[in-house]
Design an enzyme around this catalytic site. Structure first.
Site, PDB file in Angstrom:
ATOM      1  CG  ASP A  13      -1.861  -1.203   1.213  1.00 27.15           C
ATOM      2  OD1 ASP A  13      -2.247  -1.652   0.117  1.00 27.15           O
ATOM      3  OD2 ASP A  13      -2.176  -1.692   2.313  1.00 27.15           O
ATOM      4  CE  LYS A  16       2.481  -2.522  -4.382  1.00 28.99           C
ATOM      5  NZ  LYS A  16       2.168  -2.135  -2.987  1.00 28.99           N
ATOM      6  N   GLY A  40      -4.568  -4.349  -3.695  1.00 25.63           N
ATOM      7  CA  GLY A  40      -5.567  -3.311  -3.953  1.00 25.63           C
ATOM      8  C   GLY A  40      -4.815  -2.059  -4.341  1.00 25.63           C
ATOM      9  CG  HIS A  41      -2.134  -1.996  -6.949  1.00 24.16           C
ATOM     10  ND1 HIS A  41      -1.197  -2.470  -7.836  1.00 24.16           N
ATOM     11  CD2 HIS A  41      -1.849  -2.609  -5.768  1.00 24.16           C
ATOM     12  CE1 HIS A  41      -0.393  -3.326  -7.213  1.00 24.16           C
ATOM     13  NE2 HIS A  41      -0.780  -3.432  -5.968  1.00 24.16           N
ATOM     14  NE  ARG A 142       6.177 -31.112  -7.250  1.00 27.02           N
ATOM     15  CZ  ARG A 142       7.109 -31.955  -6.842  1.00 27.02           C
ATOM     16  NH1 ARG A 142       8.057 -32.322  -7.664  1.00 27.02           N
ATOM     17  NH2 ARG A 142       7.092 -32.429  -5.623  1.00 27.02           N
ATOM     18  CD  GLN A 224       0.636  -9.039  -2.888  1.00 26.04           C
ATOM     19  OE1 GLN A 224       1.167  -9.594  -3.843  1.00 26.04           O
ATOM     20  NE2 GLN A 224      -0.637  -8.708  -2.932  1.00 26.04           N
ATOM     21  CG  ASP A 333      -0.064  14.445   0.231  1.00 27.52           C
ATOM     22  OD1 ASP A 333       0.677  13.580  -0.276  1.00 27.52           O
ATOM     23  OD2 ASP A 333      -1.291  14.279   0.391  1.00 27.52           O
TER      24      ASP A 333
END
Ligand code: GDP
Ligand code: IMO
Ligand code: MG
Length: 428
Positions: A13, A16, A40-41, A142, A224, A333
């Site tokens: 967070d 990105k 969550g971007h 696998r 992540q 900011d």
């Protein structure tokens, strides 16, 4: 040829999505290479927020190719919902390409994530319960189901039958889940997803290598972060994939010689969701102020994020794990109102300063952060568009971080919008 990897340096967070969205303007292709819808971007465009979980942030630009690479674990229902949400907002999603080698998250992965967390008591990891860990477990064992299998009814049916029998047994015997999953219902549900996703599925590694050979610009969007990496993070309080820059090669199917630059995104303070050590965590009013000013609540789960001072030890560590060329500092900011700001520049342990980031969680849990206190800037920086426009104290703060971490500044973000970005070095 030009390829840039953007990764998180802390616990996720960091912003990105914002940085990728900004850089994507000049890129031809944007690639997600790991994780799933635990990510969550957020991208803010003309005041509207778009929350992306599986779709690469480049999807907001018309005509960009957006790849979900083989290293990603895909929840088909989640992806289809996200695609519909984008289309409902008028976004063109035709540029999406999904790797036929990516693994598929099944309903039993989600339930296993939940019951496994529930059984851990005070040892829980605090996962997003999206089935990420159990899906990567099957991949490594696998026995996972890949997108290419999902596209083939006979292959999918056989694998599902085998896996479901084992998972139903495990869920009942170990976790006391009485009601088994129904094979026919799950098969029908997933074959319907297969038909909806089919137009997007391809060999994305081959496509990407052709694109690179044509001299096009590729942006890799990390999900992540370094401290959540399975090998290099605060294990076991990590995710089950490799968010670090090296993960881009494995998770997208390109060689390391193809990567030109690696940019590490650093939030101007620290946050963490879920459990695990966090040396510069604040439990006082300053921490609460940062949480309120920054609206620090998880994009995926809504959980309050733990907040703390900026930790240069974490960023320095991310510097060499990822081979960082530049830092992209975000959310500067949010600190506008603070009279003083602190940076952790070292860890003291049993009277000594540690020379390296400790592997032991016991040690990391006991280190005393060594802080440097700097004067705050106490002014609104959200309108700054050049480095010179930042107040001297804000510049001093980011320069101190850059020096302590040993990595040059590349980008500074002073607000969520695309325009609220200061560029010190061009990445493409
Ligand atoms: P990601 O997972 O790393 O993409 O980050 P998230 O999207 O989960 O969280 C970052 C949040 O910060 C989002 O709400 C962004 O819109 C926002 N954001 C990004 N950069 C800035 C910035 O410089 N200032 C402010 N105020 N918000 C930012
Ligand atoms: P983005 O890409 C912050 C955390 C979870 C939990 C741990 C394991 O938005 O930065 P998992 O569900 O992956 O097995 O959970 O990892 N986590 C994140 N924290 N941002 C993220 O993604 C995260 N993805 C996973 O909170 O502690
Ligand atoms: Mg996020």
């Amino acid at each position: 040829m030009s390829a840039v990897v953007v990764i998180g340096t802390q616990w996720g967070d960091e912003g990105k999505g914002k940085v990728v969205d900004y850089l994507a303007e000049k890129a031809d292709v944007v690639v997600r290479y790991g994780g799933g819808n635990n990510a969550g971007h957020t991208v803010v465009l003309n005041g509207s927020a778009f929350k992306l979980q599986l779709l690469p942030s480049g999807i907001l630009y018309k005509g960009k190719i957006c790849i979900i690479g083989n290293g990603v674990v895909i929840d088909p229902a989640g992806l289809l919902k996200e695609l519909k949400g984008m289309r409902d907002k008028g976004i063109d999603t035709s540029g999406l390409r999904i790797s036929n080698r990516a693994h598929v998250i099944m309903p039993y992965h989600k339930l296993l994530d939940e019951v496994e967390e529930g059984s851990r008591g005070d040892q829980k990891i605090g996962t997003t319960k999206r089935g990420i860990g159990p899906c990567y477990m099957d991949k490594n064992a696998r026995i996972g189901i890949r997108v290419v299998d999902l596209m083939d009814e006979a292959e999918f049916s056989a694998k599902l039958k085998r896996n479901l029998a084992a998972k139903n047994q495990l869920l009942k015997a170990v976790y006391g889940v009485e009601k088994p999953f129904d094979y026919e219902a799950m098969k029908t549900e997933y074959l319907d997803y297969a038909n909806q996703l089919r137009p997007f599925v391809t060999d994305t590694s081959a496509a990407l290598n052709h694109i690179l050979a044509e001299g096009k610009k590729v942006l890799f969007e990390g999900a992540q972060a370094t401290q959540l990496d399975l090998d290099h993070g605060t294990y076991p309080y990590v995710t089950s994939s490799h968010p670090i820059a090296g993960g881009a090669c494995v998770g997208a199917g390109v060689g390391p010689t193809k990567i030109d630059k690696v940019v590490g995104v650093v939030k101007a303070y620290s946050t963490r969701v879920g459990e695990g050590p966090f040396p510069s965590e604040l439990f006082d009013e300053v921490g609460a102020t940062i949480r309120d000013e920054g609206h620090e609540y998880g994009t995926v789960t809504g959980r309050p994020r733990r907040c703390g001072w900026l930790d240069a030890c974490v960023v320095r560590y991310a510097g060499y794990i990822n081979g960082l060329d530049y830092l992209a500092i975000t959310r500067l900011d949010i600190l506008d109102k603070l009279p003083t700001v602190k940076i952790c520049v070292g860890y003291q342990y049993k009277g000594n300063i540690l020379s390296e980031f400790p592997a032991s969680l016991k040690v990391l849990g006991e280190v005393k952060p060594v802080y440097e206190e700097l004067p705050g800037w106490q002014s609104d920086i959200s309108g700054a568009r050049t480095y010179a426009e930042l107040p001297e104290n804000a510049r001093r703060y980011v320069e101190r971080l850059s020096k302590a971490a040993g990595i040059p500044l590349g980008i500074i973000s002073v607000g969520p919008d695309r325009e609220q970005t200061i560029i010190l070095h061009e990445m493409f």
